[in-house]
Design an enzyme around this catalytic site. Sequence first.
Site, PDB file in Angstrom:
ATOM      1  N   ASP A 183       0.858  -1.187   0.000  1.00  0.00           N
ATOM      2  CA  ASP A 183       0.000   0.000   0.000  1.00  0.00           C
ATOM      3  C   ASP A 183       0.892   1.234   0.000  1.00  0.00           C
ATOM      4  OD1 ASP A 183      -1.229  -0.191   3.451  1.00  0.00           O
ATOM      5  OD2 ASP A 183       0.688  -0.749   2.596  1.00  0.00           O
ATOM      6  N   LYS A 219      -9.792   1.820  -1.743  1.00  0.00           N
ATOM      7  CA  LYS A 219     -10.251   1.491  -0.390  1.00  0.00           C
ATOM      8  C   LYS A 219     -10.833   2.729   0.288  1.00  0.00           C
ATOM      9  CE  LYS A 219      -5.474   1.951   1.268  1.00  0.00           C
ATOM     10  NZ  LYS A 219      -4.255   1.214   1.670  1.00  0.00           N
ATOM     11  N   HIS A 220     -11.634   2.580   1.353  1.00  0.00           N
ATOM     12  CA  HIS A 220     -12.092   1.384   2.062  1.00  0.00           C
ATOM     13  C   HIS A 220     -13.607   1.339   1.918  1.00  0.00           C
ATOM     14  CE1 HIS A 220      -8.430   2.904   4.096  1.00  0.00           C
ATOM     15  NE2 HIS A 220      -8.111   1.633   4.326  1.00  0.00           N
ATOM     16  N   HIS A 279      -8.328  -0.669  13.568  1.00  0.00           N
ATOM     17  CA  HIS A 279      -7.195  -1.447  14.077  1.00  0.00           C
ATOM     18  C   HIS A 279      -7.412  -1.823  15.544  1.00  0.00           C
ATOM     19  CE1 HIS A 279      -5.304   0.437  10.538  1.00  0.00           C
ATOM     20  NE2 HIS A 279      -4.470  -0.573  10.555  1.00  0.00           N
ATOM     21  N   ASP A 335      -9.775  -5.779   4.238  1.00  0.00           N
ATOM     22  CA  ASP A 335      -8.705  -5.144   5.003  1.00  0.00           C
ATOM     23  C   ASP A 335      -8.111  -6.214   5.922  1.00  0.00           C
ATOM     24  OD1 ASP A 335      -7.002  -3.217   6.007  1.00  0.00           O
ATOM     25  OD2 ASP A 335      -8.575  -1.753   6.422  1.00  0.00           O
TER      26      ASP A 335
END
Length: 541
Positions: free
Chosen positions: A83, A182-183, A195, A267
């Site tokens: 990425d 993304k996303h 996360h 993801d």
Amino acid sequence: MSSERVETLLAGLSLESRVGQLMMVGFYGTEVDEDVEELVRGHRVGGVCLFKHNVRDASQVARLNDGLRRLLVDHIPPFLALDQEGGNVVRVQDQVVVLPSNMALGATRSPELAYSAGRAQGEDLRRLGFNMNLAPVLDVNLNPRNPVIGVRSYGDSVPLVSELGRAFVKGQQDAGLVTVAKHFPGHGATDADSHTSLPIMEETREEVLAQMEPFRAVIQDGLDGLMTAHVAIPRLTGNDVPATLSPQVLDGLLRQELGFDGLVLTDEMEMEAIAQRYGVGRAAVLAVKAGADMVLVPWQPEKKIEVYEHLLAAARSGDLPAARLEQAVRRILTAKLRRGLFETPPVLEQRLSNPPPPGNGEVAHLIARASVTLLRTDGRHFPLSPSTRIAVITAEPSLGEAILSRSPRASVLNVPAYPAESRRAALRQKARKAALKADVVVVGMINSRQAELVTMAAATGKPVVVVSMGLPYLVEMVDEARAVLAVYSYQPASTSAAAAALFGEIGTPGRLPVHLRMFSFGHGLDPVGQKQAEAAQGAAR
């Protein structure tokens, strides 16, 4: 591209190999060793994603990619992904264009520069053996407190994100790189980081659909792939199931309503938003059943085994229907054929001996200079004179270096971007001492930790000029500043452009790509540029 070729390849894959194709994995290390071989060749994985810890320099990562490809030379070639967004998400910095952030591109308002950025980046990454990039970010940054998107977004305007996203995707795909935006369906309005926890979008169905418009636009243009967001959308789905695992989102909304038939990649499945609630292996099965084609499992070795075993067991038992498995692998093979993964790449030494196209690196500087936004000035302290005694207090050393190259008398105090609490009082005193010895103080901000240094410098009575290299919302914390520049990035191209603008070498043509309490969307002053334009007009008469 022949559908017959896809069907022939699919028919030749065992159940175990089909399951392997669903996996995008990562590993620690910078070379192919026995563990990497066991992971990649042993499971016949569909792709490998590299991160910063896998990269030392251009030559090393090109050889690593070549080695990974050779592991599967007699099988289905893997996606070799990273990425590389630009801005604060950069995995490779050697022999590739290092772009400013997407928000810097947003400030330029230029789809031409966005196309050039995608094209240049795609060409440079392909030269190093990559065939997929998990970029661009198409989230609309509607929440200033969003902890994970910020300058990774082009801005908070749906039309702006759509226009620049379409141009960037076209450029990167024209360079032959598999492009995964993304996303989906959007992470820009959240105030949590997936996360660490599950973000909940409270928007209505209509508001969610509006945020999805950038994705709709690139889908209509032929986007290769999408990455899902680990966000819950209860007012759209009626529950708190993350979009990554939701058939209503991936099948109903994405496949049926938007008509997307490209590749869908999740993801990272090890994020707490997924792992804590479902477990990684179970979640992988749920994601594929919901409509995802590949699952990203980059970190813990045992989680990769868990995912493979859960997917294989589900395929054998029928919990993961054979038709859904075939559909996912068919999309993977289609993307690989479309972007030439089955073609033999040029010899590694030949690729490395040819430098990147000379114009590619210049793209970053063109974007940086076009993005510089002057938000306010008192008319007396911008631009600066090189003969002025300048104190630079900055969280990014390259800003100080760029100013020193123009004003050798300047003093530079480099400060940590995230100082320990125990160091903050000492840093404030250092900032005060630096300011007292100067005529003008330039403070380079990356985050809110530098705001107190602006206050300390201004308290000496010396004029302060702020260069915001992070979120533009930071400028609302520095009322004491006499002039405020936003460049949206701390990459060298942006700090160089900031220094050039500070000394009046270039104008400040950038326009604010978000709404602030103090400044409207599209705000920007350009006194130097106006004077240059007036002088040019006068000379032409």
